[in-house]
Scaffold this motif. Structure first.
Motif, mmCIF file in Angstrom:
data_model
loop_
_atom_site.group_PDB
_atom_site.id
_atom_site.type_symbol
_atom_site.label_atom_id
_atom_site.label_comp_id
_atom_site.label_asym_id
_atom_site.label_seq_id
_atom_site.Cartn_x
_atom_site.Cartn_y
_atom_site.Cartn_z
ATOM 1 N N ALA A 145 27.221 46.029 52.079
ATOM 2 C CA ALA A 145 28.365 46.920 51.929
ATOM 3 C C ALA A 145 29.667 46.122 51.928
ATOM 4 C CB ALA A 145 28.373 47.955 53.050
ATOM 5 N N MET A 146 29.751 45.116 52.821
ATOM 6 C CA MET A 146 30.969 44.317 52.888
ATOM 7 C C MET A 146 31.192 43.569 51.579
ATOM 8 S SD MET A 146 32.873 44.549 55.415
ATOM 9 C CE MET A 146 33.933 43.133 55.634
ATOM 10 N N ILE A 147 30.114 43.002 51.033
ATOM 11 C CA ILE A 147 30.259 42.265 49.767
ATOM 12 C C ILE A 147 30.747 43.216 48.679
ATOM 13 C CG2 ILE A 147 28.987 41.034 47.978
ATOM 14 C CD1 ILE A 147 28.843 39.197 50.077
ATOM 15 N N ALA A 148 30.144 44.422 48.636
ATOM 16 C CA ALA A 148 30.568 45.387 47.612
ATOM 17 C C ALA A 148 32.032 45.750 47.812
ATOM 18 C CB ALA A 148 29.689 46.627 47.671
ATOM 19 N N ALA A 149 32.429 45.924 49.081
ATOM 20 C CA ALA A 149 33.822 46.291 49.351
ATOM 21 C C ALA A 149 34.764 45.180 48.908
ATOM 22 C CB ALA A 149 34.007 46.577 50.837
ATOM 23 N N MET A 150 34.399 43.943 49.218
ATOM 24 C CA MET A 150 35.276 42.835 48.847
ATOM 25 C C MET A 150 35.331 42.669 47.329
ATOM 26 S SD MET A 150 36.584 41.831 51.587
ATOM 27 C CE MET A 150 36.385 43.240 52.649
ATOM 28 N N LEU A 151 34.177 42.924 46.669
ATOM 29 C CA LEU A 151 34.181 42.866 45.205
ATOM 30 C C LEU A 151 35.105 43.937 44.637
ATOM 31 C CD1 LEU A 151 30.440 42.259 44.305
ATOM 32 C CD2 LEU A 151 32.329 40.733 43.886
ATOM 33 N N THR A 152 35.102 45.130 45.278
ATOM 34 C CA THR A 152 35.988 46.197 44.824
ATOM 35 C C THR A 152 37.433 45.730 44.853
ATOM 36 O OG1 THR A 152 34.473 47.705 45.909
ATOM 37 C CG2 THR A 152 36.568 48.608 45.177
ATOM 38 N N LEU A 153 37.812 45.142 45.995
ATOM 39 C CA LEU A 153 39.195 44.674 46.118
ATOM 40 C C LEU A 153 39.476 43.588 45.089
ATOM 41 C CD1 LEU A 153 39.435 44.599 49.968
ATOM 42 C CD2 LEU A 153 40.626 46.134 48.435
ATOM 43 N N ALA A 154 38.488 42.716 44.868
ATOM 44 C CA ALA A 154 38.690 41.638 43.909
ATOM 45 C C ALA A 154 38.886 42.205 42.512
ATOM 46 C CB ALA A 154 37.499 40.686 43.931
ATOM 47 N N VAL A 155 38.122 43.246 42.167
ATOM 48 C CA VAL A 155 38.273 43.852 40.846
ATOM 49 C C VAL A 155 39.627 44.533 40.725
ATOM 50 C CG1 VAL A 155 37.441 45.735 39.408
ATOM 51 C CG2 VAL A 155 35.835 44.128 40.363
ATOM 52 N N GLN A 156 40.047 45.213 41.816
ATOM 53 C CA GLN A 156 41.320 45.935 41.756
ATOM 54 C C GLN A 156 42.494 44.992 41.555
ATOM 55 O OE1 GLN A 156 41.496 48.269 45.276
ATOM 56 N NE2 GLN A 156 40.329 49.956 44.409
ATOM 57 N N THR A 157 42.430 43.823 42.216
ATOM 58 C CA THR A 157 43.600 42.958 42.201
ATOM 59 C C THR A 157 43.404 41.715 41.351
ATOM 60 O OG1 THR A 157 42.793 41.808 44.134
ATOM 61 C CG2 THR A 157 44.228 43.674 44.518
ATOM 62 N N GLY A 158 42.172 41.457 40.915
ATOM 63 C CA GLY A 158 41.929 40.255 40.121
ATOM 64 C C GLY A 158 42.063 38.986 40.925
ATOM 65 N N SER A 159 41.923 39.076 42.246
ATOM 66 C CA SER A 159 42.104 37.890 43.071
ATOM 67 C C SER A 159 40.928 37.767 44.028
ATOM 68 C CB SER A 159 43.404 38.017 43.859
ATOM 69 O OG SER A 159 43.304 37.311 45.070
ATOM 70 N N VAL A 160 40.630 36.554 44.460
ATOM 71 C CA VAL A 160 39.536 36.385 45.411
ATOM 72 C C VAL A 160 40.033 35.702 46.680
ATOM 73 C CG1 VAL A 160 37.612 36.409 43.831
ATOM 74 C CG2 VAL A 160 38.838 34.306 44.182
ATOM 75 N N SER A 161 41.291 35.939 47.014
ATOM 76 C CA SER A 161 41.828 35.401 48.250
ATOM 77 C C SER A 161 42.381 36.563 49.050
ATOM 78 C CB SER A 161 42.925 34.386 47.937
ATOM 79 O OG SER A 161 43.610 34.087 49.107
ATOM 80 N N LEU A 162 42.030 36.601 50.334
ATOM 81 C CA LEU A 162 42.382 37.768 51.146
ATOM 82 C C LEU A 162 43.869 38.078 51.089
ATOM 83 C CD1 LEU A 162 40.152 37.324 54.285
ATOM 84 C CD2 LEU A 162 40.217 39.301 52.799
ATOM 85 N N ALA A 163 44.697 37.027 51.051
ATOM 86 C CA ALA A 163 46.140 37.252 51.125
ATOM 87 C C ALA A 163 46.625 38.092 49.962
ATOM 88 C CB ALA A 163 46.867 35.914 51.145
ATOM 89 N N THR A 164 46.023 37.913 48.783
ATOM 90 C CA THR A 164 46.501 38.682 47.632
ATOM 91 C C THR A 164 45.576 39.836 47.269
ATOM 92 O OG1 THR A 164 45.555 36.840 46.404
ATOM 93 C CG2 THR A 164 47.948 37.009 46.447
ATOM 94 N N MET A 165 44.330 39.795 47.718
ATOM 95 C CA MET A 165 43.431 40.861 47.282
ATOM 96 C C MET A 165 43.554 42.125 48.123
ATOM 97 S SD MET A 165 39.821 39.168 48.360
ATOM 98 C CE MET A 165 38.671 40.383 47.798
#
Lengths: 212, 649, 302
Positions: free
Chosen positions: C142-162
């Motif tokens: 679930a966490m991976i899916a959630a983080m992927l969601t944020l990555a897709v929304q923002t196009g970033s893979v760094s917590l500070a910007t995603m």
């Protein structure tokens, strides 16, 4: 379009709720809520509100959301069952099946040659997903009442398909289907009650004894 | 180029070692270690240099001119074989010594050198025919090593199963190389991506190498072979030998044109291997079988990387492919190191207690402190936890997959699926190794064997410590490793030539270093502060129960109980249950065993079907002369009919 | 100088604020039940008292029994330093892919805690550890899916910007999914009942049954930091923090954390712990919520 997609999305969510819940009242409630949502949809699709549309919408909402679930609830109380125990397909697997089905429906709908005005709408995936959910419930559940819910959800899927053609088919046809369905559920309600009295159980597995 | 002489030196040392192995154990040890070490040096020279090494012979062997080459990709695998070949020899010197195994130890030494040598040849040969020869000798050497302890029935059947599966794979490879030679007109191997007609051949390679690599449905030989082989053999089998299958897949996916569908299949099968492999591992009660199934998982992770890289190439050379491929290649090293380490630890436990059943072990940390400590490091590494090496390779793969998802192509679907599967598999790997470590080393001894265990000797400890140190070291210097990986990546796909170290990898290196200092410091501080002054020892609290026994501890099967319930549909555990009856029940037990599901329920029935068909055909041959004459006559008539029929038409 | 000051301020936020959260949850529970309840600062008192206490170790335990909780605490602290506190403040350390490091540091904490639990050889702690590591399997997906969601929304893979999500259906689904993950990762009702007194039904509490003194304090403090981390994460994954001004963002973050905490308390007041056989269903639901959030985000970004 956005509002319609939201409603269909909610209906798809309710599919999963129905698949994941073990308590019969919550399955019935999910089905009822889905029925109401479906009833509202024609109002969003039709831009010129005729009295016919409003009447059909109200009738659908009441039929699917109040009358049929009410009958089911009565049958459930009469039969004294609250829970689905030991289904053929467990709750987690059926939930996963439903989820994969929904995703597959989204993917399939993208590749279908749809009219451009339907390309962005969730009508087709919603319809496919509901039909699949209905199938899973019909196949995977043991109690007659949850199977009836499965049948209802299946019908909801067909209704969603019908909405695609709302411009060309009169809603009266759908109303006729709904009427048939209500009568059918009514009959099932009576039969359920009788079966319960005769056999002390609503387990469809035990009905196979009657095959001769 | 100095790599050539080094390799010659290494190969001749190994040949001599194979000859000397029967008589002179010390000479053998020195020669094998030297041969492996020199090969490692050659590999490192190529990896940290700039040029590949290539050599073409002038004297034909078997009708073909020899052709050897060592580029970045084969050097990565060669380095691993070098490390494990040497460390394993040191370990074996004590573990399978002449004193404990007078009959099989000499044989074992000779075959060990043959195995290491033939793996090195497989990695360097660039001629299809010679590749097959080396591949065959590698398979046979492995078979003789697995069956060293040929007295035991389980060992023999595991050996036969391995040999049968391995040859099924080799059959596919024969077809592959023959068709390749036929279509290209030469047995010589090299980059041939431009010839699109070769695409379908990759499927054959995938089948053949997939069996050796232990991809999920093809892994059936792997658990029993790795569990029943002598432990130093299991270590090199799991650490290096299955990597030969991976090498084949990586090598030929780089050289051949690959259909996009094959890349998808690699990603999907790799993800499923990862999840199901580790699910099987978690449910095992046999320590070595657990480790063997865990290899299936790690090969899955590696192949997700390879498949991802292929998808990236097909997707217009997307840069994320470089990350996943580098991650996969790094994981080849890491898995070899920590799996070797874990198998060495398991061997030390087996050596000390005589059992691999985790429910008979326990509390060994007191008697085997060195083994326990290095096994714990292996557990942390295999679970992919920072600051060890496993984390860096998994991180590279994840970063590539995340990038693939944000890049939003159709390949992102594969990346989403793979990321979800790897996430679950990672958590299951953690669970499996908390279980393995704690069942074996923590708590109270569950049996007399465990209570009277003894620590391994210097050679075995040394081999373990070496691998543990490498696990730590590679984790702390990812930027250094990147140079080697970049060579491998460039050898795989020339468009991805040597790249600068990604900034994020430098950051990871820094945090790894910081964590590696901070965590032990915090732990040491806690231990000093708590223990030095105030700690008091008391019995474990069991809710006031007055007489706790070692049998009341949580067992291996109960620890995995919830998860094996989730995977019941594929694990198919067999349950033997005897419920307690009546007042004061005496004997009651619950026994859960995980069978080799894929073997028993899929492969054996298919084999049975083939046998049935074959024995039906066999009925034709029953030794009666009259019948044979009838066959001849019938055959002649049929032939005549055919000829006549053709003539008429 | 500014860097040092901001680092100290950040440490203070994570170290000092964290023990407040369990206090708030307990206060909410007491308030709903019509009791006075323990003071909000109760955990601080507990920690101070535990820190001074003597350690009792099981006769079976190795040094890892003490080292494990310390390592777990340090790992959680390391993970918190990767999580930004609002878009302006950012994180102490930030690079591409730090989100995976955060997940794996939390995993390291889990490894250390469960390993320490297994040290004692107690069946109870085996039970707790087994549940902890097994439920994490689905929570991790679930966490991976959630983080992927944020990555897709923002196009970033760094917590500070995603952590600058878009609002909409995806955010709602993500909020529900992440909140469920928060409950399971922190062993709250309906997955685990921290207030129960029956060891057989516990997860986290039973795992630390044999710990005492300062190591126990480290465990409790680490658990509260993890709760705060998830609360901060949920808030920033759902609310569009980037659109607020600097001070506003800090206030929103604080209020968000408070709301999440109160939400946990309310869930705990009105729900019972699930039977263990029903837990996988809820976990699967949380995975599906995050996966569907991902799909919706995908659809939106396409």
């Amino acid at each position: 379009m956005r509002d319609l997609n939201l409603l269909i999305g909610l209906a798809m969510g309710l599919n999963l709720v129905a698949l994941g819940s073990s308590r019969l009242p919550s399955i019935i409630r999910a089905t009822a809520l889905q029925g109401v949502l479906l009833g509202i949809m024609p109002l969003l699709l039709e831009h010129d509100f005729g009295w016919q549309v409003v009447a059909v919408a109200v009738a659908t909402a009441i039929g699917k959301g109040v009358v049929i679930p009410g009958l089911l609830q009565r049958a459930m109380r009469a039969a004294h069952i609250e829970r689905e125990v030991e289904p053929f397909i467990g709750f987690v697997p059926s939930l996963l099946l439903g989820a994969f089905g929904t995703i597959a429906a989204l993917a399939v709908a993208r590749s279908l040659p749809l009219l451009p005005e339907h390309a962005k709408s969730l009508l087709v995936p919603g319809a496919l997903a509901s039909m699949l959910t209905g199938f899973v419930l019909l196949i995977g559940r043991v109690k007659a009442i949850s199977q009836v819910c499965g049948y209802l959800i299946f019908e909801n899927g067909i209704y969603l398909f019908g909405l695609l053609l709302i411009g060309s088919t009169p809603l009266l046809v759908e109303a006729g289907v709904l009427l048939d369905l209500t009568v059918g559920i009514f009959v099932i309600g009576i039969i359920v009650d009788r079966i319960q009295r005769a056999f002390d159980s609503l387990d469809t597995r035990k009905l196979t004894v009657l095959r001769e | 180029m100095i790599a050539g002489p080094l390799l010659t030196l290494s190969f001749s040392a190994l040949v001599l070692a194979a000859l000397a192995g029967r008589r002179w154990p010390r000479t053998w040890l020195a020669l094998t270690v030297a041969g492996s070490g020199v090969a490692l040096a050659a590999a490192l020279l190529v990896l940290f240099g700039t040029t590949d090494w290539e050599w073409r012979g002038t004297v034909a062997f078997g009708g073909e001119l020899p052709h050897l080459r060592l580029d970045g990709l084969s050097a990565i695998f060669l380095a691993l074989v070098g490390v494990l070949g040497g460390a394993g020899a040191v370990y074996a010197h004590e573990y399978w010594s002449d004193a404990s195994h007078p009959t099989s130890a000499p044989r074992g030494r000779a075959w060990w050198s043959v195995l290491v040598l033939s793996m090195m040849l497989v990695l360097t040969i660039a001629n299809g025919l010679h590749f097959l020869l080396a591949w065959e000798s590698f398979a046979i050497a492995a078979f003789f090593l697995i069956t060293l302890d040929s007295g035991a029935r389980a060992v023999r059947s595991a050996g036969w199963l391995y040999l049968a599966a391995s040859h099924a794979g080799t059959l596919a490879l024969f077809a592959f190389f023959a068709l390749l030679a036929e279509r290209t007109g030469s047995w010589d191997l090299g980059p041939m991506r431009a010839q699109a007609g070769l695409q379908p051949l990759f499927w054959l390679a995938m089948l053949g190498f997939g069996v050796k690599a232990g991809l999920f449905p093809l892994h059936v030989w792997l658990p029993s072979a790795h569990a029943n082989a002598p432990t130093h053999v299991s270590a090199i089998m799991s650490g290096a030998a299955i990597k030969m299958g991976v090498y084949g897949l990586v090598r030929f996916s780089g050289w051949l044109p690959v259909p996009v569908s094959a890349a998808w299949v690699l990603v999907i099968v790799g993800s499923l291997s990862a999840l199901l492999g580790i699910a099987f591992a978690f449910a095992q009660g046999d320590l070595k079988r657990l480790l063997a199934y865990c290899s299936v998982e790690n090969v899955g992770i590696i192949l997700v990387g390879v498949g991802g890289a292929l998808l990236a190439v097909a997707d217009g050379d997307s840069p994320w492919g470089r990350l996943v491929l580098a991650g996969a290649l790094f994981h080849v090293w890491n898995h070899g190191l920590f799996k070797g380490l874990l198998f060495f630890g398991a061997g030390s436990v087996l050596h000390a207690t005589g059992t691999r059943e985790m429910s008979r072990l326990g509390g060994l940390w007191r008697r085997l402190p060195w083994t326990a400590a290095s096994f714990a490091i292996g557990c942390l590494a295999v679970a992919g936890l920072p600051p060890l090496n496993g984390f860096v390779s998994e991180w590279l793969v994840y970063l590539g997959l995340f990038d693939a998802v944000t890049s939003h192509g159709a390949t992102a679907w594969a990346a989403i699926f793979a990321a979800l599967m790897l996430g679950s598999a990672g958590a299951l790997a953690l669970a499996s190794f908390v279980k393995a470590g704690s069942m074996v080393f923590l708590g109270a001894p569950r049996g007399r064997a465990a209570a009277q265990a003894h620590e391994a000797g210097r050679a075995m400890r040394g081999a373990m410590l070496l691998l543990a140190a490498l696990c730590v070291g590679l984790g702390l210097a990812p930027t250094l490793v990147w140079r080697a990986l970049a060579r491998g990546v460039a050898a795989w796909h020339p468009a991805w030539t040597v790249a600068p170290v990604p900034g994020a990898l430098q950051a990871i290196g820094g945090t790894q270093l910081a964590l590696a200092m901070l965590l032990p410091a915090v732990g040491w501080f806690a231990w000093r502060k708590m223990h030095g002054r105030t700690a008091r020892r008391a019995l474990t609290w069991d809710c006031g129960f007055a007489a706790p026994t070692a049998r009341m501890q949580y067992s291996s099967a109960s620890f995995a109980g919830i998860a094996s319930g989730w995977f019941r549909w594929i694990l198919r555990p067999r349950l033997t249950l005897r419920r307690p009856r009546g007042l004061m029940p005496t004997r009651a037990f619950r026994l859960e065993r995980i069978p080799e599901t894929m073997l028993d329920l899929v492969i054996v029935p298919i084999g049975g079907l083939i046998m049935q068909t074959a024995s039906g055909a066999r009925r034709l041959q029953h030794g009666s002369l009259q019948a044979y004459i009838l066959y001849v006559v019938a055959g002649l008539v049929a032939l005549g009919a055919m000829v006549l029929g053709a003539g008429i038409r | 100088m500014m860097i040092v000051l901001s680092f100290v301020a950040r440490l203070a936020w994570w170290l000092l604020l964290a023990p407040l959260l369990p206090g708030i949850i307990n206060k909410v529970k007491a308030w709903v039940a019509g009791r006075r309840g323990p003071p909000v600062l109760q955990l601080y008192y507990d920690l101070a008292r535990l820190w001074r206490k003597q350690v009792v170790m099981s006769t079976l335990a190795s040094p890892a029994f003490i080292v494990g909780p310390a390592v777990a605490w340090a790992a959680v602290l390391g993970a918190t330093l990767l999580v930004p506190l609002g878009p302006a403040a950012g994180a102490t350390l930030s690079f591409r892919g730090d989100v995976v490091l955060m997940l794996y540091l939390l995993a390291l904490a889990r490894f250390a805690t469960t390993w320490a639990a297994m040290e004692t050889g107690s069946a109870f702690e085996g039970m707790g550890a087994a549940r902890e590591v097994t439920y994490a399997v689905l929570a991790e997906a679930a966490m991976i899916a959630a983080m992927l969601t944020l990555a897709v929304q923002t196009g970033s893979v760094s917590l500070a910007t995603m952590l600058a999500p878009s609002v909409g259906t995806s955010a709602v689904l993500l909020a529900a999914g992440l909140f469920t993950v928060l409950l399971v990762e922190n062993c709250r009702v309906p997955f685990d009942d921290p207030a129960t007194h029956l060891e057989l039904t516990m997860i986290h509490e039973v795992m630390v049954l044999d710990h005492s003194g300062p190591p126990f304090a480290a465990i409790l403090h680490g658990a509260s930091m993890k709760l705060l981390l998830f609360a901060v994460l949920v808030t920033q994954s759902v609310l569009p923090m980037g659109t607020y001004s600097r001070t506003m963002a800090s206030i929103v973050l604080l209020v968000g954390v408070l709301i999440v905490t109160v939400g946990v308390g309310i869930v705990e007041s009105f729900m019972a712990r699930f039977a263990f056989r029903r837990v996988p269903l809820l976990l699967t639901t949380s995975v599906l919520l995050c996966v569907f959030a991902l799909l919706v985000a995908w659809q939106g970004a396409a």
